[in-house]
Structures are given as structure tokens and as C-alpha cells.
Design a protein around this motif. Structure first.
Motif, mmCIF file in Angstrom:
data_model
loop_
_atom_site.group_PDB
_atom_site.id
_atom_site.type_symbol
_atom_site.label_atom_id
_atom_site.label_comp_id
_atom_site.label_asym_id
_atom_site.label_seq_id
_atom_site.Cartn_x
_atom_site.Cartn_y
_atom_site.Cartn_z
ATOM 1 N N ALA A 1 -10.545 0.649 61.425
ATOM 2 C CA ALA A 1 -10.631 1.976 61.832
ATOM 3 C C ALA A 1 -9.508 2.517 62.870
ATOM 4 C CB ALA A 1 -12.051 2.613 62.581
ATOM 5 N N GLY B 1 -10.145 8.271 62.055
ATOM 6 C CA GLY B 1 -10.461 7.361 63.224
ATOM 7 C C GLY B 1 -10.510 8.112 64.507
ATOM 8 N N SER C 1 -13.097 10.207 65.801
ATOM 9 C CA SER C 1 -14.338 9.723 66.582
ATOM 10 C C SER C 1 -14.202 8.234 67.217
ATOM 11 C CB SER C 1 -15.353 9.842 65.613
ATOM 12 O OG SER C 1 -15.621 11.120 65.077
HETATM 13 N N1 LIG Z 1 -20.211 2.426 62.860
HETATM 14 C C1 LIG Z 1 -19.454 2.304 61.349
HETATM 15 N N2 LIG Z 1 -19.559 1.386 60.654
HETATM 16 C C2 LIG Z 1 -18.677 1.036 59.807
HETATM 17 N N3 LIG Z 1 -17.553 1.907 59.470
HETATM 18 C C3 LIG Z 1 -17.506 3.021 60.369
HETATM 19 C C4 LIG Z 1 -18.058 3.162 61.372
HETATM 20 N N4 LIG Z 1 -17.778 4.239 62.115
HETATM 21 C C5 LIG Z 1 -16.674 4.705 61.445
HETATM 22 N N5 LIG Z 1 -16.503 4.000 60.459
HETATM 23 C C6 LIG Z 1 -15.134 4.004 59.624
HETATM 24 O O1 LIG Z 1 -14.093 4.083 60.431
HETATM 25 C C7 LIG Z 1 -13.168 5.031 59.793
HETATM 26 C C8 LIG Z 1 -13.003 6.042 60.776
HETATM 27 O O2 LIG Z 1 -14.089 6.770 61.205
HETATM 28 P P1 LIG Z 1 -14.190 7.779 62.125
HETATM 29 O O3 LIG Z 1 -13.803 7.408 63.527
HETATM 30 O O4 LIG Z 1 -15.642 8.326 62.153
HETATM 31 O O5 LIG Z 1 -13.397 8.943 61.623
HETATM 32 P P2 LIG Z 1 -13.312 10.604 61.863
HETATM 33 O O6 LIG Z 1 -13.955 10.851 63.178
HETATM 34 O O7 LIG Z 1 -11.779 10.757 62.190
HETATM 35 O O8 LIG Z 1 -13.811 11.227 60.746
HETATM 36 C C9 LIG Z 1 -13.996 5.569 58.577
HETATM 37 O O9 LIG Z 1 -13.313 4.902 57.514
HETATM 38 C C10 LIG Z 1 -15.378 5.452 58.731
HETATM 39 O O10 LIG Z 1 -15.816 5.149 57.434
#
Ligand SMILES: Nc1ncnc2c1ncn2[C@@H]1O[C@H](COP(=O)(O)OP(=O)(O)O)[C@@H](O)[C@H]1O
Ligand SMILES: [Mg+2]
Lengths: 415, 228
Positions: free
Chosen positions: B22, B45, B47
Motif C-alpha cells: 500500500a 494509499g 487512508s
Molecule cells: N486492511 C487492508 N487489507 C488489505 N489491503 C488493504 C487494506 N487496506 C487497504 N488496502 C489496500 O491498500 C491499498 C491502499 O488503500 P487505501 O490506503 O485505503 O487507499 P485510499 O484511501 O487512497 O483509497 C489499496 O490497494 C487497498 O486495497
């Protein structure tokens, strides 16, 4: 503390759910108060009846073992010698004090009137015996005249079976300790019921000591036991110990006499109460299991429903422990209020009932006697609250811990 | 000293047997009182990065400093206390407590804090209710408020503890664009007035333009930084 405002609001937010849990806690508390009062009363009354009519507060015997047996055989294998009995009686009266020390002979006999026969246990009482009159309620006639031979006090149901009235003469047959058959004619002077104990259909008749000694063949004045009555039931154990010490000091340790407080003499009569009590406690235990399952289930649902809220609380800095407390408080508010209501209602019912003699109907009269006064006890209400609150703690801590331990990142994920 | 400093942070999620990278080595620094945004499309990434800065999760590697404390060596208790006292959170879906009214929601983190008197609590809640323009709605439940109003409550709640740093993950994503801009403006104004550092994330170009500085995040790396 204002943090728990949140718990309070959540209780009110879902009244139906709170009421469901509350209802079961209410029921458990109410039933516990009622059944505890009821059984405490029964136990106490039966104990008092046993003390007054059979066991005294403690007993000095020449043998050990149960006094009340289901095979209603209660002759002793060995007897207290007359001089030993006199010595013990003297020690008690001079050094320890007691309201009454009665020498008794217990034996089994067969009553016969014409072709009617009725086995019975008999108790011969020396002329100092008075306490037995407290529990032997006369229906007809009078109690024994101290020192008068060949008088008989019969239980009402024995008298009915034998079809005898006060004034009738009946045959009393027995086998002496040496195995010889013996028969005496005795006059029924009183018919009555022993409080509580008659309900067990425990066939027992009273007579004077000398007559009983003759029926056992105790020609040298031996007795089965010395029965000692005190002012206060709670002193029985310590008084028995004091006597033991005094007897040892007087060089009587080799005589083989045993001293037994009433608590160890109730035998199957007391175990009947314990049996009923444990049956009822089992029922309450089952209810408690249901309550525990409800609590765990409720918290499990809270965990699912308020996932995001739990994560938010953790994210903004409310610690895991504070979170656990918030959820436990929610459960405790419901349970405390419900338990209080149940205990209050139970307490009021018991308090009101304690002022009236209750008439017990079959099959309860078996345990209770025909009329009984239930006992009210503040301590008992407190202990019910303690038990319920402990149950709530046991059932809620682990689920609350699990809820509060959810990782905030997992609960806060946006879809 | 920078409010937030991140050095070569990576974050790897393990899903069954597949690994998701991520964050692939992110470094950035945010100064005191700055109003910055992490901009990027969904899945870039954002969040993940904000959760790491907010001490809600641990990085796979790299270092994170809030002020002069290095957070990944801290215990759970210390992190709780850091989040409570130093960091404020604003969420995409507001995350207000539904059973509490506006006043109580804002007051909530103050109740968990040590050494805040009832007097102080009341004055802070009133001050921030005023600041977000919700004084008249103090007794209302979140369900009786519009999305914009709810996010205002969340802003007041995040600021009530007087944090050094406020993190907001897509605070405008659940709002219409006009309300979204209003919310960002409000945050910016409060940031200036209270000298509070704000880091928010967004994928909305109109929203990101309101920040002092923009970090563009793509596939777990910052590939552009823009100062305005
Ligand atoms: N708890 C998790 N388990 C597995 N993959 C995750 C998890 N949280 C986020 N991801 C993956 O990490 C990447 C970044 O996610 P995220 O930080 O939520 O992005 P954004 O907030 O910019 O949409 C994405 O590919 C997402 O699928
Ligand atoms: Mg995101």
C-alpha cells in the motif's frame, strides 16, 4: 464519570432489548429472594424441631454414626454407663451450664392392639425432660408425667393406624439388647404431632426412661445418650468442644463417649431439605445460565452494530479500559435496576408474608408443617444482589474486553 | 520542529497469500500550523498513510515522528494518550455517536482527558460550537443534522482537545461539492486561527486546491509535491 452518560443513553436507545435482559435479571433476583427466604425458613424450622424433639443442641453418646436413618433402626451398639452419664451431667451442670440435660434411651418396638401392629421408634425420657413438649403438639390428652412408668405419647398417625384413643392400653413388644423378646402394657396418655417431623411419617413415641430401659434390658441404668439443650443454637459447636475439653480434663477420654452437635445429627431429614433446595437452586442456576447467554449475546450484537462507534471511540483516544467500562456500565445499569426491582418485590412479598402464618397445602406441608412463618432477612437481600452482580460481571467482562479490543483501523474502514 | 515527519515508510498488507504494497517508501514533513493535503485517486494509499500518522496502525518499515516522539516504539497506552491529547480525527462518514447530541459529541473526548475541569469543558465546547456555527443546534442528535452540519460537529469534536495535529481522511467525500468546499474553508480558517496543523486527504481537484501544500500520492509513493 460523565463518560458513562454514553452507557446510559445507549440503554435508553434500545428499550426493548434492555427490557428483555432486565426481565430475566428481575426474574432471577425475585426467585432467588423468594426461594432463599423459603428454604432458609424451612431449614431453620426443621432444625429447631429436630433439636427440640430429637437431637438437642448436642448429644453425648457411646457410639458414633447417623441418628436418623431411612431404615428407622436406631438402637445403639453400646450404651453410656449410669456412672458415666451421671459424671457427664455433673460436668455440664457445674462447669458449662445448659438449659436442660436429659438422659434418654432410644430403641425400636412394635405396638399392638388386637390384630393391629405398628412398628415404632421409642424414646425414653428421664424426669428432667421438658423441651420435647415444645415440639410435640397435643391433639388429645397430656404430655408425660415425669417419672411415671408405662405412659405413652403417640403420634397422631400412629394412633389412627392402631385405632386407639387417649386412655387405651396397648402392647409394646421389643427385643432386648441381649436378644430376648419382652412385652409391656402401656397406657396412651397423649396423642399429638411433632412439628414438621410428623410430616415425614417418622414413627416415634415417647415414654419414661425406666420403661424404655426395661424394653432394652438395661438393668444397670445405662442410657443411649445425654441430650443437652442450650439457650442459643449458635453456641452448639463451641459448647460441644468445651465439654470435650472438660471430659478430657476429668480423665474421661478413655470411656469412648462421643459428643456430637446437632448439625451432624440431622441425617436424611435435613438432607431432604437440602435436596429440595438444590433442585430449586438448579432451576435458578439454569435461569442464570440463560441470563449469562443473553448478556454475551447482547454484547455480541452491540459489537456488530456499533463497530464503527467502537473504532471511533478508540481513535479519538478513549482507552481500551475506558471502552470496556463503558460497555460494562451499559449492562450493569440494566441489570442493577432490574435486580433492584426483583429484590425489592421479593423483599416486600417476604416481608408481608412473614406477618402471616402460611397454610401449606400438599405436598408442601410435608416440608413445612401445616402453618409456617417465612423469615425476612436483610442480609439475604444483600447477598442476592451480590450473586446477581457477580454473575453479570462474569458474563460481561470477556465479551466487553473483546469488543473494546477491536482494532480501530479494521472498524473504521470505509467501503 | 516539524509537527509530522515521515521517513521511508512502507506498509504491506498480507491478504491470505497475496501481499498488497500500500505504501512503498513515503517520506514527508509537515510544519507547525500548515494546512496540507494528501491527494490521490482511490486505492493510492491515502487512508493507509493517514492511519499510520494517526497511530491507528503500525508501518511495515520506516519511521514516523509526531513532534519529537517516534511513535512506533510506543506502547498501546502511550498511543491512546497521544491520540487523545495531540491528534484530532475527522472521518469521511463523520462517525458521530448517534445517541449523543451535538454538545455531548463535542464534549466526549474531553471527558476522557485528565485535568480538564467542568468549567473548562463547558467553555471549550461552547467555543468550538460557535466556531463551527452550530450553537443553535446544541441539543440536536446527529440524525437530525445535514451532512455538512455533521461534519462541522466532527470538526469541533476533533478540535475540542486542542490537538497539535488534525487528521481528516476524505472529509468532503460524503458531501456535495459546495458543502465540501465550505467545510474545507472552515477547517482552513480554524487551522490559521488556532495554529493547528491539518492534514487531510482528497481525490477532488477543487478541494485539494485549497491546501497550502499538496502531496500527490500514486500507487503508494509521493510523486509530486506542490506548494501554493
Ligand atoms: N486492511 C487492508 N487489507 C488489505 N489491503 C488493504 C487494506 N487496506 C487497504 N488496502 C489496500 O491498500 C491499498 C491502499 O488503500 P487505501 O490506503 O485505503 O487507499 P485510499 O484511501 O487512497 O483509497 C489499496 O490497494 C487497498 O486495497
Ligand atoms: Mg481511503
Amino acid at each position: 464519570m460523565k463518560l458513562f452518560n454514553l452507557s446510559f443513553k445507549n440503554v435508553l436507545e434500545n428499550p426493548k432489548r434492555s427490557m428483555t435482559l432486565g426481565f430475566f435479571i428481575f426474574l432471577v433476583s425475585l426467585l432467588m429472594v423468594l426461594s432463599n427466604s423459603f428454604f432458609a425458613t424451612v431449614k431453620n424450622n426443621l432444625e429447631n424441631a429436630l433439636i427440640d424433639s430429637f437431637t438437642g443442641h448436642y448429644m453425648v453418646r457411646a457410639s458414633e454414626g447417623e441418628l436418623f436413618r431411612t431404615d428407622v433402626r436406631w438402637w445403639e451398639s453400646s450404651y453410656v454407663q449410669a456412672d458415666q452419664a451421671a459424671q457427664v451431667k455433673q460436668i455440664i451442670e457445674q462447669k458449662l451450664g445448659a438449659t436442660e440435660v436429659t438422659a434418654r434411651v432410644r430403641h425400636n418396638a412394635m405396638f399392638s392392639v388386637g390384630v393391629q401392629k405398628q412398628p415404632s421408634m421409642i424414646i425414653g425420657l428421664d424426669s428432667s425432660a421438658k423441651t420435647y413438649t415444645k415440639s410435640f403438639e397435643l391433639v388429645e390428652g397430656r404430655h408425660l408425667t415425669p417419672g411415671n412408668p408405662d405412659e405413652l405419647l403417640l403420634s397422631e398417625f400412629q394412633a389412627k393406624k392402631l385405632e386407639v384413643k387417649v386412655g387405651d392400653i396397648i402392647g409394646v413388644e421389643s427385643v432386648t439388647k441381649d436378644g430376648d423378646p419382652i412385652e409391656r402394657e402401656m397406657k396412651v396418655v397423649g396423642i399429638g404431632n411433632m412439628n414438621y417431623i410428623s410430616n415425614f411419617r417418622f414413627p416415634v413415641a415417647f415414654m419414661d426412661l425406666k420403661s424404655a430401659q426395661a424394653l432394652v434390658g438395661l438393668t444397670n441404668g445405662e442410657v443411649s445418650d445425654l441430650t443437652v439443650y442450650l439457650d442459643d443454637k449458635s453456641q452448639a459447636e463451641s459448647a460441644a468442644q468445651s465439654l470435650q475439653a472438660e471430659m478430657t480434663a476429668a480423665g474421661m477420654s478413655g470411656t469412648g463417649l462421643t459428643i456430637t452437635p446437632f448439625g451432624k445429627l440431622g441425617g436424611f431429614l435435613m438432607s431432604t431439605v437440602s435436596l429440595y433446595m438444590s433442585m430449586f437452586n438448579g432451576f435458578i442456576g439454569l435461569l442464570m445460565v440463560i441470563v449469562a447467554i443473553l448478556i454475551v449475546n447482547l454484547l455480541f450484537m452491540i459489537g456488530l452494530e456499533r463497530r464503527q462507534e467502537i473504532g471511533t471511540l478508540r481513535a479519538i483516544g478513549i482507552s481500551r479500559m475506558q471502552n470496556i467500562l463503558i460497555f460494562m456500565t451499559e449492562i450493569y445499569i440494566i441489570c442493577y435496576v432490574a435486580a433492584l426491582a426483583g429484590i425489592a418485590l421479593g423483599g416486600i412479598i417476604v416481608k408481608i408474608l412473614s406477618n402471616f402464618g402460611l397454610k401449606a397445602a400438599a405436598p408442601l406441608d410435608y416440608l413445612l408443617g401445616r402453618e409456617f412463618f417465612i423469615q425476612f432477612d436483610w442480609m439475604q437481600l444483600g447477598s442476592v444482589m451480590g450473586v446477581v452482580m457477580t454473575l453479570v460481571f462474569i458474563a460481561s467482562f470477556w465479551p466487553c474486553y473483546r469488543i473494546a479490543s477491536l482494532k480501530p483501523v479494521d472498524t473504521l474502514k470505509e467501503i | 520542529m516539524a509537527t509530522v515527519a515521515i521517513k521511508e515508510v512502507t506498509k504491506e498488507y498480507v491478504l491470505d497469500k497475496t501481499k498488497v504494497q500500500a505504501l512503498r517508501g513515503v517520506s514527508l514533513q509537515v510544519e507547525e500550523g500548515e494546512f496540507v493535503t494528501i491527494a490521490g485517486s482511490s486505492g493510492s494509499g491515502k487512508s493507509t498513510l493517514l492511519n499510520l500518522i494517526g497511530c491507528l496502525d503500525h508501518p511495515t518499515s520506516g519511521q514516523i515522528f509526531i513532534g519529537d516522539t517516534q511513535v512506533h516504539t510506543m506502547t498501546e497506552k502511550q498511543l491512546d494518550s497521544l491520540r487523545l491529547n495531540t491528534i484530532g480525527f475527522i472521518f469521511q462518514s463523520f462517525n458521530l455517536i448517534p445517541v449523543l447530541n451535538v454538545y455531548e459529541n463535542i464534549e466526549l473526548p474531553l471527558l476522557a482527558m485528565k485535568g480538564v475541569s467542568a468549567e473548562e469543558r463547558r467553555s471549550r465546547v461552547n467555543y468550538f460550537m460557535e466556531a463551527v456555527g452550530l450553537k443553535a443546534l446544541a441539543k440536536h442528535k446527529p440524525s437530525e443534522l445535514s451532512g455538512g452540519q455533521r461534519q462541522r460537529v466532527a470538526i469541533a469534536r476533533a478540535l475540542a482537545t486542542k490537538p497539535k495535529l488534525v487528521l481528516a481522511d476524505e472529509p468532503t467525500a460524503n458531501l456535495d461539492s459546495k458543502t465540501g468546499i465550505e467545510i474545507i474553508e472552515l477547517m482552513h480558517e480554524i487551522s490559521r486561527r488556532e495554529k493547528t496543523t491539518f492534514i487531510f486527504s482528497t481525490h477532488d481537484p477543487k478541494v485539494m486546491q485549497r491546501a497550502d501544500r499538496i502531496f500527490y500520492l500514486q500507487d503508494g509513493v509521493i510523486n509530486k509535491e506542490e506548494k501554493r
